[in-house]
Motif scaffolding. Structure first.
Motif, mmCIF file in Angstrom:
data_model
loop_
_atom_site.group_PDB
_atom_site.id
_atom_site.type_symbol
_atom_site.label_atom_id
_atom_site.label_comp_id
_atom_site.label_asym_id
_atom_site.label_seq_id
_atom_site.Cartn_x
_atom_site.Cartn_y
_atom_site.Cartn_z
ATOM 1 N N LYS A 30 -9.636 -3.568 -1.956
ATOM 2 C CA LYS A 30 -9.362 -2.139 -1.743
ATOM 3 C C LYS A 30 -10.465 -1.483 -0.911
ATOM 4 O O LYS A 30 -10.227 -0.563 -0.132
ATOM 5 N N SER A 66 -14.457 0.710 11.948
ATOM 6 C CA SER A 66 -13.398 1.429 11.219
ATOM 7 C C SER A 66 -13.269 2.894 11.645
ATOM 8 O O SER A 66 -12.331 3.578 11.245
ATOM 9 N N LEU A 67 -14.206 3.366 12.456
ATOM 10 C CA LEU A 67 -14.184 4.772 12.866
ATOM 11 C C LEU A 67 -12.924 5.074 13.683
ATOM 12 O O LEU A 67 -12.657 4.417 14.691
ATOM 13 N N ALA A 68 -12.155 6.059 13.190
ATOM 14 C CA ALA A 68 -10.889 6.374 13.877
ATOM 15 C C ALA A 68 -11.131 7.357 15.015
ATOM 16 O O ALA A 68 -10.696 8.501 14.982
ATOM 17 N N LEU A 69 -11.880 6.903 16.023
ATOM 18 C CA LEU A 69 -12.180 7.738 17.198
ATOM 19 C C LEU A 69 -11.906 6.923 18.451
ATOM 20 O O LEU A 69 -12.438 5.809 18.603
ATOM 21 N N HIS A 103 -12.126 -3.080 1.321
ATOM 22 C CA HIS A 103 -11.872 -3.567 2.683
ATOM 23 C C HIS A 103 -10.780 -2.721 3.344
ATOM 24 O O HIS A 103 -10.915 -2.281 4.478
ATOM 25 N N ASN A 104 -9.735 -2.532 2.603
ATOM 26 C CA ASN A 104 -8.616 -1.757 3.136
ATOM 27 C C ASN A 104 -7.859 -1.134 1.962
ATOM 28 O O ASN A 104 -7.389 -1.876 1.113
ATOM 29 N N PRO A 105 -7.781 0.151 1.826
ATOM 30 C CA PRO A 105 -8.020 1.163 2.843
ATOM 31 C C PRO A 105 -9.427 1.781 2.850
ATOM 32 O O PRO A 105 -9.689 2.655 3.670
ATOM 33 N N ASP A 142 -21.453 4.139 2.625
ATOM 34 C CA ASP A 142 -21.317 2.871 3.339
ATOM 35 C C ASP A 142 -22.008 1.735 2.568
ATOM 36 O O ASP A 142 -21.473 0.632 2.419
ATOM 37 N N GLY A 177 -13.783 5.615 7.799
ATOM 38 C CA GLY A 177 -13.781 5.707 9.263
ATOM 39 C C GLY A 177 -13.013 6.933 9.740
ATOM 40 O O GLY A 177 -13.417 7.622 10.684
ATOM 41 N N SER A 178 -11.886 7.229 9.071
ATOM 42 C CA SER A 178 -11.074 8.392 9.443
ATOM 43 C C SER A 178 -11.828 9.680 9.165
ATOM 44 O O SER A 178 -11.796 10.638 9.960
ATOM 45 N N TRP A 190 -4.657 5.853 6.583
ATOM 46 C CA TRP A 190 -5.992 5.594 7.179
ATOM 47 C C TRP A 190 -5.919 4.431 8.163
ATOM 48 O O TRP A 190 -6.569 4.461 9.201
ATOM 49 N N ASP A 191 -5.108 3.429 7.839
ATOM 50 C CA ASP A 191 -4.912 2.313 8.772
ATOM 51 C C ASP A 191 -4.228 2.813 10.042
ATOM 52 O O ASP A 191 -4.608 2.443 11.164
ATOM 53 N N GLY A 249 -14.494 10.095 11.705
ATOM 54 C CA GLY A 249 -13.851 10.427 12.980
ATOM 55 C C GLY A 249 -13.411 11.881 13.009
ATOM 56 O O GLY A 249 -13.604 12.585 14.008
ATOM 57 N N ASN A 266 -4.179 5.801 11.274
ATOM 58 C CA ASN A 266 -5.130 6.628 12.050
ATOM 59 C C ASN A 266 -5.977 5.764 12.953
ATOM 60 O O ASN A 266 -6.215 6.064 14.117
ATOM 61 N N LEU A 322 -13.410 -6.281 9.697
ATOM 62 C CA LEU A 322 -14.408 -5.352 9.170
ATOM 63 C C LEU A 322 -15.485 -6.135 8.431
ATOM 64 O O LEU A 322 -15.164 -7.099 7.728
ATOM 65 N N TYR A 378 -12.628 1.190 3.894
ATOM 66 C CA TYR A 378 -13.381 1.367 5.134
ATOM 67 C C TYR A 378 -12.624 2.218 6.163
ATOM 68 O O TYR A 378 -13.209 2.988 6.913
ATOM 69 N N TYR A 379 -11.285 2.054 6.182
ATOM 70 C CA TYR A 379 -10.493 2.834 7.136
ATOM 71 C C TYR A 379 -10.501 4.319 6.769
ATOM 72 O O TYR A 379 -10.528 5.196 7.630
ATOM 73 N N CYS A 380 -10.503 4.569 5.469
ATOM 74 C CA CYS A 380 -10.536 5.952 4.982
ATOM 75 C C CYS A 380 -11.867 6.600 5.392
ATOM 76 O O CYS A 380 -11.906 7.722 5.925
ATOM 77 N N LEU A 388 0.826 -1.215 0.000
ATOM 78 C CA LEU A 388 0.000 0.000 0.000
ATOM 79 C C LEU A 388 0.855 1.258 0.000
ATOM 80 O O LEU A 388 1.817 1.350 0.763
ATOM 81 N N GLN A 423 -2.309 5.773 1.381
ATOM 82 C CA GLN A 423 -3.416 4.878 1.735
ATOM 83 C C GLN A 423 -3.189 4.260 3.126
ATOM 84 O O GLN A 423 -4.146 3.977 3.848
#
Lengths: 164, 577
Positions: free
Chosen positions: B388, A141-144, B390-392, B425, B398-399, A27-28, B402, A30, A118, B394-396, A20, A24
């Protein structure tokens, strides 16, 4: 009370991180930062101090457990880069964690294992339990930190249950 | 023992040969072609008192080769020793093709005279050395007769006599001409028909393997994919390029096939040149015909020699091979604007283009291969999308949520914002799931039922064969195993093919033998044992790949395979689910 959590996630794996691009991976990272913060935030209030040891090397999970002697293990379910290297098929990422959990269960029958991912489905949840997961969770996945924090209470419950 | 057939009125009686040919052809295995050609050559050799006889095929498209050589009543051309005609347009064969008539030569080694040149001498130094030493040097007199379809010569028969004997006569030539006219096309068309059936089986097997690979999680065996191009064409050299990697990568798997050897090389980050046949833009024109040392080959050779990701040994090998190519035809694999790669059929003979075209079977194989490659790529792209997301992905997302929750939480109370997030979503969920639908997974298969259907299918494929499936109890019948259809098909296709070869080998000696395969199933200690026996005899393995494939698949299923030699029996052990 202090406890050590050995956390296997492909976010920490070299194989995955090589694939990656940095824009990209951010985000992981975070998300991991939020998780770490969430687990650390309530140390004073709960009286539980969790030492999080991060690893992307699921292939040597047994050796790492022997070396780190964790009280609990957290395993991410899906390891596409490792599956590509091992099975030639990125879609078999779950098989990597299923195999790891089976090995852990054989060597450490009492060690609590949290498996999570996830957007899971019933099939992977059933297989995770068959492979030895103590509890299966959906990764948020929420980065909080506030959202990740409840995970700490699940860890505490498993630790207490295991000690009793 | 031998008598000369020098009487003009003497005619070759082929009635008994024509009666035997269909009987010989029953098994449909490769050995049949040799047997028929042996009998044809035996008849002609005896008739004209020859010492050596050979039959060559020279179809436009397809293999140009010496099919069979008999010397002193024994096969000379060994199995697996391919011998292409150096150049069918040259030598005395070239004269036969040019004139359409048979030729009688007193002494093939005669020196050039003031009026005539000897076309054989021109070629001799470039021919296979053992062929020259053992087949050409001992003889002087030869007759070459053409076998025609209409005016097209697709085959020649060459008979020769040792130089210690007197040469052939015109009468010998006439009697052979008469045979060729009356029976030549009939017999050789039949032989070609059998060869085509066998070739079709090869292509069919490779396609089946390939389609099963597509339906599984296994990497494609690119050497196997290239094999039909080497076996079914007139090419001495096959260069195949398969594009690999993600949509933005430009890497190629290159397979180089020469003389039954295949080498696979990964050309990583290999950007095709502007005019490369690996590109498919609006100016691309296919198929491409080229010749040795033309701009394209030189350019590729230069790039390979300066490409440091592969060893010097491999670079030199490719360079050497490219230098032997004197003519070639490129067949692209591009489909629906996807640059999937290309197949290059090369020959060490100059201007060999008409012979390098694909025959109908190979053409069909090539078309299907293109669609399989496209399918494989589409699956890969779809899977990449899912991964993709799945990752990144969903993380994107989520960020983003957040960050908004921290910086401007009131926005999350805005229905327009939450609707947009929900929409995203949902969209991610759909794309993620669509990538998952093409995933390979095992099924819980009712084994006996599956095998019964498979046996029924195989019984139709081999009507001369009895396949018996036996099991003892209801428990045997109800046994389920965890596997995919493709895995089971690969295992049992290979097993049945092995049995058929063993039976054909015995039928070669015993024409009346009815082939029989017995399959016995038994449940033992939560394992299902399957025993396969046939009434054939040991045969030389073709490639040994079948057994390896069976072993590989059985291990993947958590089972095992072992062979008992006396009597020969294959035992499969499957874990029961």
């Amino acid at each position: 009370m202090k406890a050590k959590v050995l956390f296997f996630d492909d976010i920490f794996s070299d194989l995955f991180r090589k694939e990656l691009p940095a824009d990209q991976l951010i985000w992981d990272d975070n998300w991991v930062a939020a998780l770490e913060q969430g687990l650390a935030e309530s140390d004073q209030r709960t009286g539980f101090f969790l030492d999080l040891v991060k690893s992307g090397n699921i292939g040597s999970c047994i050796d790492q457990i022997k070396a780190e002697k964790p009280d609990i293990v957290m395993i991410d379910l899906f390891w596409p880069a490792e599956a590509a290297a091992k099975f030639g098929d990125r879609n078999l990422g779950s098989n990597i964690s299923f195999e790891a959990m089976k090995l852990i269960r054989q060597e450490f029958p009492e060690l609590p294992i949290i498996c999570y991912t996830l957007k899971p489905d019933k099939e992977v949840m059933d297989k995770a339990y068959q492979s030895g997961a103590t509890i299966f969770l959906e990764k948020v996945s929420l980065a909080l930190a506030e959202v990740q924090s409840p995970l700490k209470y699940i860890l505490i419950y498993l630790l207490k249950k295991n000690k009793s | 023992m031998f008598k000369r057939s020098s009487s003009f009125s003497q005619k070759i009686i082929a009635d008994s040969l024509l009666e035997r040919i269909p009987m010989l052809a029953i098994s449909g295995e490769g050995i049949v072609v040799d047997r028929i050609l042996d009998e044809v050559l035996e008849l002609l050799i005896t008739q004209v008192n020859a010492d050596i006889g050979q039959i060559s095929l020279l179809p436009k498209a397809g293999r140009v080769e010496k099919l069979r050589i008999i010397k002193d009543r024994q096969p000379w051309l060994q199995k697996g020793k391919n011998m292409h005609l150096f150049n069918p347009c040259k030598g005395f064969t070239g004269k036969v093709i040019a004139t359409g008539k048979s030729i009688l030569v007193d002494d093939i080694w005669a020196q050039d005279g003031p009026r005539h040149t000897n076309p054989f001498l021109e070629l001799a130094s470039k021919m296979n050395s053992s062929y020259i030493e053992e087949i050409k040097k001992p003889v002087s007199s030869i007759i070459i007769i053409p076998i025609k379809r209409g005016e097209d010569i697709f085959c020649t028969v060459e008979l020769s006599r040792y130089r210690s004997k007197s040469g052939f006569t015109i009468d010998d030539q006439l009697v052979l001409d008469e045979f060729a006219k009356q029976y030549g096309s009939l017999i050789m068309d039949y032989v070609l028909d059998i060869k085509n059936r066998i070739a079709f089986k090869t292509a069919h097997k490779r396609l089946l393997d390939f389609s099963r690979t597509t339906a599984s999680n296994k990497p494609v065996n690119y050497r196997n994919v290239v094999e039909p191009y080497a076996k079914l064409s007139a090419a001495d050299i096959v260069l195949a390029f398969f594009k690999t990697g993600s949509i933005h990568d430009s890497s190629y798997r290159m397979v180089v096939w020469q003389e039954n050897n295949a080498v696979e090389i990964l050309l990583k980050d290999f950007m095709p040149s502007k005019e490369s046949i690996l590109r498919d833009d609006i100016y691309s024109l296919f198929p491409v015909e080229g010749m040795g040392s033309d701009d394209r080959l030189l350019r590729f050779s230069e790039r390979i020699m300066s490409y440091e990701d592969i060893s010097k040994e491999k670079r030199d090998m490719i360079d050497d091979i490219l230098k032997t190519v004197k003519s070639y035809v490129v067949f692209p694999l591009h489909t629906l604007s996807q640059e999937l790669g290309a197949i290059i059929l090369g020959s060490c003979r100059p201007k060999f283009w008409p012979y390098l075209n694909m025959n109908p079977f190979l053409d069909l194989y090539n078309s299907l291969l293109k669609s399989f490659l496209l399918n494989e790529r589409v699956i890969q792209y779809l899977s990449d999308i899912s991964l993709k997301i799945h990752n990144p992905g969903y993380y994107c997302l989520g960020s983003l949520k957040g960050a908004i929750a921290k910086a401007a939480p009131q926005l999350l109370a805005n229905p327009k914002i939450t609707e947009a997030f929900n929409g995203l979503d949902k969209l991610f969920g759909e794309l993620h799931d669509q990538g998952k639908i093409l995933r390979w997974r095992n099924k819980n298969i009712l084994f006996v039922k599956w095998l019964q259907v498979f046996v029924n299918r195989k019984s139709s494929d081999y009507p001369g064969l009895k396949i018996n499936l036996k099991y003892n109890t209801d428990d045997d019948y109800k046994t389920r195993i965890l596997a995919s259809d493709e895995q089971l098909e690969t295992i049992f296709e290979n097993l049945i093919s092995n049995c058929v070869r063993a039976i054909a080998k015995r039928q070669y000696k015993e024409n009346s033998l009815v082939g029989e395969i017995n399959i016995l199933l038994e449940l033992k200690d939560k394992m299902l044992e399957v025993k396969i026996q046939d009434n054939g005899i040991i045969y030389d393995t073709v490639s040994g790949r079948g057994v390896n494939q069976i072993k590989e698949e059985m291990e993947a299923l958590g089972g095992s395979v072992f062979v008992e030699k006396n009597p020969y029996q294959t035992n499969l052990v499957f874990p029961v689910n």
